[in-house]
Design a protein around this motif. Structure first.
Motif, PDB file in Angstrom:
ATOM      1  N   PHE A 259       0.839  -1.193   0.000  1.00 30.10           N
ATOM      2  CA  PHE A 259       0.000   0.000   0.000  1.00 30.10           C
ATOM      3  C   PHE A 259       0.878   1.248   0.000  1.00 30.10           C
ATOM      4  O   PHE A 259       1.849   1.346   0.757  1.00 30.10           O
ATOM      5  N   ALA A 260       0.542   2.201  -0.862  1.00 30.39           N
ATOM      6  CA  ALA A 260       1.339   3.425  -0.982  1.00 30.39           C
ATOM      7  C   ALA A 260       1.047   4.343   0.197  1.00 30.39           C
ATOM      8  O   ALA A 260      -0.016   4.964   0.276  1.00 30.39           O
ATOM      9  N   ALA A 261       1.990   4.413   1.149  1.00 29.58           N
ATOM     10  CA  ALA A 261       1.807   5.252   2.330  1.00 29.58           C
ATOM     11  C   ALA A 261       2.208   6.691   2.024  1.00 29.58           C
ATOM     12  O   ALA A 261       3.090   6.945   1.188  1.00 29.58           O
ATOM     13  N   ALA A 419      -8.782   3.958   4.540  1.00 26.12           N
ATOM     14  CA  ALA A 419      -9.287   3.495   3.245  1.00 26.12           C
ATOM     15  C   ALA A 419     -10.236   2.304   3.424  1.00 26.12           C
ATOM     16  O   ALA A 419     -11.292   2.238   2.795  1.00 26.12           O
ATOM     17  N   LEU A 420      -9.852   1.370   4.306  1.00 23.89           N
ATOM     18  CA  LEU A 420     -10.712   0.218   4.547  1.00 23.89           C
ATOM     19  C   LEU A 420     -12.037   0.636   5.175  1.00 23.89           C
ATOM     20  O   LEU A 420     -13.102   0.116   4.827  1.00 23.89           O
ATOM     21  N   ALA A 435     -15.931  -2.061  -6.522  1.00 19.43           N
ATOM     22  CA  ALA A 435     -14.688  -1.984  -7.294  1.00 19.43           C
ATOM     23  C   ALA A 435     -14.291  -0.536  -7.553  1.00 19.43           C
ATOM     24  O   ALA A 435     -13.117  -0.155  -7.399  1.00 19.43           O
ATOM     25  N   ALA A 436     -15.255   0.296  -7.943  1.00 14.24           N
ATOM     26  CA  ALA A 436     -14.951   1.697  -8.250  1.00 14.24           C
ATOM     27  C   ALA A 436     -14.451   2.428  -7.013  1.00 14.24           C
ATOM     28  O   ALA A 436     -13.482   3.202  -7.071  1.00 14.24           O
ATOM     29  N   LEU A 441      -9.732   4.719  -3.833  1.00 15.09           N
ATOM     30  CA  LEU A 441      -8.982   4.786  -2.576  1.00 15.09           C
ATOM     31  C   LEU A 441      -7.581   4.202  -2.697  1.00 15.09           C
ATOM     32  O   LEU A 441      -6.850   4.115  -1.708  1.00 15.09           O
ATOM     33  N   GLY A 442      -7.189   3.820  -3.904  1.00 13.12           N
ATOM     34  CA  GLY A 442      -5.845   3.298  -4.113  1.00 13.12           C
ATOM     35  C   GLY A 442      -5.691   1.829  -3.785  1.00 13.12           C
ATOM     36  O   GLY A 442      -4.575   1.337  -3.590  1.00 13.12           O
TER      37      GLY A 442
END
Length: 656
Positions: A259-261, A419-420, A435-436, A441-442
């Motif tokens: 995950f991009a932090a 995000a979750l 999905a969208a 949210l990356g």
């Protein structure tokens, strides 16, 4: 008229009538005027100790001892077991299966048994001494240092439990456990194994049997399989031929590692260092010993003053030239964990693992100093600092990489959690946008299916994901989004099932080849067993196994002697010891199927009695202890079951 009635109801007749009326009110009580609200999961009632045969009928039921197991008590026991099983089984833990009604009843039955044992101990006047509690507490390895009980370690461990406890609370829980198990425990410990039982068991274990064996191979069947056989097999084994349920899904593999932090700012790293500067600079240690004058939690003022005076006197003696602090500790300290070592507690740090007042006093002194009496929850301490170790200072540059990694992880965790959370909230509102929303949210969205249980990549086949993916709830809610499923540290999975194909019966045309293979395998098994039975019949008729095996194409094995539990397999071994002991000059035949499908035909030619002396003494002692323990547990459970017959137990199934 009224005067006459008044006169008739004011004499001895009225007194008797009023007395009779008082009796039911005395038994019922004022609570009968209101509405009762029962909240127990189970109620245990025991007859009075002075009238064991008291009938369970009103109004005598008011004489019975009553204990209720509340919903909260049951849930705590159930949740404690859930946590224990989750730790024991890991990914194999199935929460849905654990919540089954049968499992809940098993837990409740155990809670009821515990309550019955507690009531039995109380009714028999069982008391638990402070010494017994202390012995149990000091036996816990977690409270020991170098094999000896340590008061500081004891306090530290209790303070760091998931539900922190004071020593008094922990010791009371031990007292309750000892009291609850007292009666059943005494019965269990009083059981024993008689010498004749020991000898008999050892003889059974060491019995030897001479065995001749031959393998009847399962030969491949290549004969044609007719349509009638295929149809008949399919009809009688139809449930074997079905396609498992399959699902098609889209899922998010939310792994912090991928995950991009958000980027870390230099100022944040510097600020974190400054906030922890004391940790990196001047982290001193003290080598300490102490003398404890112990006080109970409810000590009176006079006792507190007397203990302080005693501690002050010892401190004065310890400061005298040539004084031996270790000798004073051995003679005066109440800390059994450090007393024998002269009060030695080793090196301590100022990290909160010790009592705050104790730490403050120890770190206010230098090497060679002895403190004035210091009060903690345990009593009064006299502390000696024997040595000082200065901490090593670390500069900002020294710890910068460590702080950056920590902040990056924290930032990533917050961002991923956010995000979750947002994905879950949005998915509940509009599952079709799963999905969208995830992409916005990356979070990477993947698809899989149609797949059956056990199919898919490592994420989908994770046991925790599989349990939810193929659960009844998912089968009934196609299109909904699952809750986040944790499969590792900072690693969660969410999925949405797009479609599900239920289990279906496969038509004969699709499984014809599989049926043919199964019919041939069954015929091969039956042929091998039939040949084995033919060999057994010949042996029973007086022929030797060697001769019959050669005539029937069986592969003769080496002769030998076996003892219980040996090879080739436990099942075969049990079969060899299950046949009767042979008479002189005779053979006792038998058969057993091997793991590879071949059939082993054997004949026991002799049975040598066991000899207890052939079992090593230490092995015999261990086996006898295990047997005695098993007898003891059985006796204790018989005792509890006997109490159940005397007691009355009511269970509210709907409150479990």
């Amino acid at each position: 008229m009224l005067q006459s009635l008044r006169e008739k109801t004011s004499g001895w007749i009225a007194s008797v009538i009023m007395g009779l009326l008082v009796i039911p009110f005395a038994f019922f009580g004022i609570e009968q005027y209101g509405t009762s609200s029962e909240t127990f999961v189970a109620r245990v009632e025991a007859p009075p100790t002075w009238w064991a045969g008291a009938p369970h009928v009103w109004p005598l039921t008011r004489l019975w001892d009553v204990e209720e197991i509340t919903t909260e008590q049951f849930r705590k026991a159930f949740d404690d077991l859930r946590q224990s099983e989750r730790q024991r089984l890991g990914d194999a833990f199935d929460s849905e299966q654990f919540e089954s009604a049968d499992n809940k009843r098993k837990v409740l039955d155990q809670v009821i048994d515990d309550r019955i044992m507690q009531m039995a101990s109380t009714r028999n006047g069982v008391q638990v001494s402070d010494a017994a509690v202390r012995d149990v507490v000091q036996s816990f390895p977690d409270f020991q240092v170098d094999g000896k009980f340590n008061m500081t370690r004891y306090q530290t461990v209790l303070s760091k439990l998931q539900n922190p406890m004071t020593p008094a609370q922990f010791e009371e829980s031990i007292r309750q456990d000892l009291r609850r198990n007292a009666m059943a425990g005494r019965i269990a410990s009083s059981d024993f194994v008689t010498p004749s039982e020991k000898t008999r068991l050892a003889n059974i274990m060491t019995e030897q049997r001479g065995v001749i064996a031959a393998i009847v191979p399962k030969l491949a069947d290549t004969a044609p399989v007719t349509d009638a056989e295929i149809a008949a097999w399919y009809k009688t084994h139809v449930k074997q031929y079905s396609a498992p349920p399959k699902v098609t899904l889209e899922y998010v593999d939310a792994d912090l590692a991928n995950f991009a932090a958000p980027a870390i700012k230099e100022g944040d790293v510097r600020a974190l260092y400054e906030s922890r500067k004391s940790k990196y600079v001047g982290n001193d240690q003290r080598l300490v010993s102490h003398i404890l004058i112990q006080l109970p939690a409810d000590a009176k003022a006079a006792a507190i003053s007397a203990a302080e005076a005693k501690a002050a006197q010892i401190a004065e003696q310890a400061r005298a030239p040539g004084a031996d602090f270790a000798a004073l500790a051995k003679a005066n300290s109440d800390d059994v964990g450090s007393k024998a070592a002269g009060g030695d507690l080793g090196w301590i740090s100022r990290d909160g693992s010790n009592d705050a007042a104790f730490e403050a006093a120890a770190f206010a002194m230098q090497a060679g100093q002895v403190s004035a009496p210091v009060r903690t929850q345990y009593g009064w301490h006299v502390i000696e600092v024997r040595d000082v170790k200065a901490g090593t200072a670390k500069t900002y540059e020294d710890v910068k990489p460590e702080l950056e990694a920590e902040l990056k992880k924290q930032s990533g965790e917050r961002a991923l959690s956010s995000a979750l959370g947002e994905l879950t909230d949005e998915a509940y509102k509009n599952p079709a946008n799963f999905a969208a929303t995830a992409k916005r949210l990356g979070l990477n969205v993947q698809t899989a299916g149609p797949i059956a249980m056990g199919q898919g990549d490592a994420v989908i086949t994770n046991p925790a994901v599989q349990r939810v993916l193929f659960s009844k709830n998912v089968a009934e809610s196609i299109g909904a989004v699952s809750d986040p499923i944790k499969i590792g540290d900072n690693h969660n999975v969410l999925f949405r099932v797009l479609s599900r194909t239920p289990e279906r019966q496969l038509p004969l045309t699709e499984v014809r080849d599989a049926i043919i293979a199964d019919v041939r395998a069954d015929r091969a098994n039956k042929a091998a067993l039939a040949k084995a039975d033919k060999i057994l019949a010949a042996i029973k008729a007086g022929q030797s196994l060697e001769a019959v095996a050669a005539a029937n194409g069986a592969q003769l094995q080496n002769k030998g002697e076996i003892v219980r539990g040996e090879i080739p397999t436990p099942e075969v071994n049990r079969a060899m010891f299950a046949v009767p002991r042979p008479a002189a000059g005779k053979q006792s035949p038998g058969k057993a199927t091997l793991p590879d499908g071949n059939v082993l035909v054997f004949a026991v030619t002799e049975a040598k009695p066991g000899d207890a002396e052939r079992v090593p003494a230490e092995v015999r002692a261990q086996i006898m202890k295990q047997l005695g323990d098993a007898y003891g547990v059985s006796s204790a459970m018989n005792y509890v079951n006997a109490l159940k017959k005397q007691f009355k137990i009511k269970v509210a199934e709907d409150r479990m």
